[in-house]
Design a protein around this motif. Structure first.
Motif, PDB file in Angstrom:
ATOM      1  N   GLU A   1      13.096  -1.409  11.480  1.00 59.53           N
ATOM      2  CA  GLU A   1      11.798  -1.787  12.026  1.00 59.53           C
ATOM      3  C   GLU A   1      11.056  -2.807  11.173  1.00 59.53           C
ATOM      4  N   THR A   2      11.644  -3.222  10.065  1.00 61.26           N
ATOM      5  CA  THR A   2      10.960  -4.131   9.145  1.00 61.26           C
ATOM      6  C   THR A   2      11.774  -5.404   8.950  1.00 61.26           C
ATOM      7  N   PRO A   3      11.112  -6.497   8.601  1.00 62.55           N
ATOM      8  CA  PRO A   3      11.816  -7.786   8.497  1.00 62.55           C
ATOM      9  C   PRO A   3      12.641  -7.915   7.222  1.00 62.55           C
ATOM     10  N   ASP A   4      13.556  -8.865   7.229  1.00 60.80           N
ATOM     11  CA  ASP A   4      14.329  -9.170   6.026  1.00 60.80           C
ATOM     12  C   ASP A   4      13.369  -9.521   4.888  1.00 60.80           C
TER      13      ASP A   4
ATOM     14  N   ILE B   1       0.849  -1.185   0.000  1.00 65.24           N
ATOM     15  CA  ILE B   1       0.000   0.000   0.000  1.00 65.24           C
ATOM     16  C   ILE B   1       0.891   1.243   0.000  1.00 65.24           C
ATOM     17  N   GLY B   2       0.269   2.396  -0.045  1.00 62.90           N
ATOM     18  CA  GLY B   2       1.005   3.644   0.013  1.00 62.90           C
ATOM     19  C   GLY B   2       1.062   4.166   1.439  1.00 62.90           C
ATOM     20  N   GLY B   3       2.261   4.222   2.004  1.00 64.81           N
ATOM     21  CA  GLY B   3       2.433   4.714   3.368  1.00 64.81           C
ATOM     22  C   GLY B   3       1.895   3.741   4.404  1.00 64.81           C
ATOM     23  N   TRP B   4       1.981   4.150   5.651  1.00 65.68           N
ATOM     24  CA  TRP B   4       1.434   3.312   6.717  1.00 65.68           C
ATOM     25  C   TRP B   4       0.731   4.133   7.794  1.00 65.68           C
ATOM     26  N   THR B   5       0.737   5.454   7.674  1.00 68.95           N
ATOM     27  CA  THR B   5       0.088   6.306   8.670  1.00 68.95           C
ATOM     28  C   THR B   5      -1.189   6.880   8.077  1.00 68.95           C
TER      29      THR B   5
ATOM     30  N   LEU C   1      -3.192  -0.408  19.198  1.00 69.15           N
ATOM     31  CA  LEU C   1      -1.792  -0.533  18.794  1.00 69.15           C
ATOM     32  C   LEU C   1      -1.135   0.844  18.821  1.00 69.15           C
ATOM     33  N   ALA C   2       0.026   0.944  19.439  1.00 65.24           N
ATOM     34  CA  ALA C   2       0.743   2.210  19.495  1.00 65.24           C
ATOM     35  C   ALA C   2       1.135   2.638  18.085  1.00 65.24           C
ATOM     36  N   GLN C   3       0.999   3.934  17.808  1.00 61.71           N
ATOM     37  CA  GLN C   3       1.313   4.430  16.474  1.00 61.71           C
ATOM     38  C   GLN C   3       2.761   4.121  16.092  1.00 61.71           C
ATOM     39  N   ALA C   4       3.637   4.127  17.064  1.00 56.91           N
ATOM     40  CA  ALA C   4       5.048   3.862  16.789  1.00 56.91           C
ATOM     41  C   ALA C   4       5.274   2.429  16.307  1.00 56.91           C
ATOM     42  N   LYS C   5       4.308   1.555  16.515  1.00 56.80           N
ATOM     43  CA  LYS C   5       4.452   0.160  16.109  1.00 56.80           C
ATOM     44  C   LYS C   5       3.709  -0.159  14.817  1.00 56.80           C
ATOM     45  N   GLU C   6       3.112   0.862  14.200  1.00 53.29           N
ATOM     46  CA  GLU C   6       2.303   0.601  13.007  1.00 53.29           C
ATOM     47  C   GLU C   6       3.145   0.124  11.828  1.00 53.29           C
ATOM     48  N   LEU C   7       4.310   0.673  11.627  1.00 52.94           N
ATOM     49  CA  LEU C   7       5.138   0.219  10.510  1.00 52.94           C
ATOM     50  C   LEU C   7       5.513  -1.245  10.683  1.00 52.94           C
TER      51      LEU C   7
END
Length: 270
Positions: free
Chosen positions: A70-73, A16-20, A33-39
Motif C-alpha cells: 500500500e506504500t510507494p517505492d 510520525i508514529g503510526g497512521w491511525t 477519506l476512507a480509513q482503509a486509505k489512510e496509510l
C-alpha cells in the motif's frame, strides 16, 4: 514523494508514529477519506512511519505484506520491538523472544524495512554485562535482508561513555531523544541515525519556524556525517564520519499536530 537528502549525504526520512489516530481525520487526512486509505495517503505525504503496534503484540505476516503493497517505492517503516523482549529483568534471556519477532513476517516489508527500535522502560538502568549480552543476541540478517537495530534507552545511567562504546562495538544506533525529559545521547554508533522528537504543541504547525529550522539543520548535519554541536553526547568525541541515513520521527508532544510538523521538516530538508 521524493526522498530527502542530496547525493553526497545519507537519505533523510521523516515521519510520525503510526497512521491511525481519529483526531488526524479532517486535520491531516482529508474529510471523508476512507480509513482503509489512510496509510496510502500518509505514505504520500511522509517518507517514513514508525509502527507502534509491534510493541504491544505480534502482527500477522500478511499485515506486513499489505503495508508493503500500500506504500510507494522508497517509503520506509521502522518497527518497535515487542515489549515482551525489552521489559524483562534479565535481557540476556531475550533470545527466543527476539527470534520470534524477526522471523514473524517483518521481512515481508522487503526494502521498506527500516531499523528496529528496541525501546526500554524509563526505569531500566544500564547493567553493562546484561546489556552487552542483549546486543549480542540481535541478528544481523533474516531471509537475506539486513537488519538494522536501534535502542531507545530512557534511564540517566545510560548517558555514559561505557554504554556508547558498547553500542558502537555492536553497530547499534542509540536513539536520540529531542525536546524530551529523557537523556539525550546523540553519539554516532551506527551507519544511521534515529531521532524521536517530542516537543510539538497546540500551535497550528506543532513546532514554530525556528524549531523546524533547527531540527532540519541537525538532520542535514547527521546525514553529512557530523554530530550537531547543539545535541548532547555521552561518549568520547568523534571526528566527522561518512554520510549516514537519518530517520526522524515527530512523536508525542501534541500528537494532533505531529503530521504537520513532519511535513514542515520534510520541506525544510528538501
Amino acid at each position: 514523494m521524493a526522498e530527502q537528502g542530496k547525493a553526497a549525504e545519507g537519505r533523510i526520512r521523516i515521519g510520525i508514529g503510526g497512521w491511525t489516530f481519529p483526531p488526524w481525520r479532517g486535520r491531516f487526512y482529508p474529510a471523508g477519506l476512507a480509513q482503509a486509505k489512510e496509510l496510502a495517503y500518509a505514505a504520500g505525504q511522509l517518507t517514513a512511519i514508525e509502527i507502534n503496534g509491534t510493541y504491544y503484540g505480534s502482527q500477522k505476516p500478511e499485515s506486513f505484506q499489505r503495508w508493503h503493497d500500500e506504500t510507494p517505492d522508497g517509503f520506509v517503516f521502522t518497527l518497535k520491538g515487542p515489549r515482551f523482549t525489552t521489559n524483562r529483568r534479565v535481557l540476556a534471556e531475550a533470545g527466543p523472544s527476539i527470534e520470534r519477532f524477526v522471523t514473524g513476517g517483518i521481512t515481508r516489508l522487503g526494502a521498506k524495512l527500516g531499523p528496529i527500535n528496541w525501546q526500554f522502560m524509563p526505569t531500566k538502568s544500564f547493567e553493562p554485562e546484561d546489556f552487552a549480552a542483549f546486543l549480542s543476541l540481535l541478528p544481523r540478517d533474516c531471509d537475506g535482508i539486513t537488519l538494522r537495530h536501534a535502542v531507545e534507552v530512557r534511564h540517566p545511567s545510560f548517558a555514559c561513555p561505557e554504554f556508547v562504546a558498547l553500542a558502537r562495538r555492536h553497530g547499534v544506533a542509540v536513539i536520540t531523544a529531542g525536546d524530551s525529559p529523557y537523556p539525550q545521547i546523540a553519539d554516532p554508533t551506527a551507519p544511521f541515525a534515529y531521532l524521536r522528537i517530542m516537543g510539538t504543541t497546540e500551535m497550528a504547525g506543532g513546532y514554530d519556524a525556528a524549531a523546524i529550522a533547527r531540527w532540519a539543520a541537525r538532520a542535514r548535519d547527521l546525514a553529512e556525517g557530523r554530530v550537531p554541536e547543539d545535541l548532547a553526547c555521552a561518549g568520547v568525541p568523534q571526528p566527522p564520519g561518512p554520510p549516514r541515513d537519518v530517520f526522524l520521527f515527530v512523536i508525542g508532544g501534541f500528537k494532533e499536530a505531529n503530521p504537520a510538523a513532519a511535513r514542515a521538516l520534510i520541506a525544510a530538508c528538501a
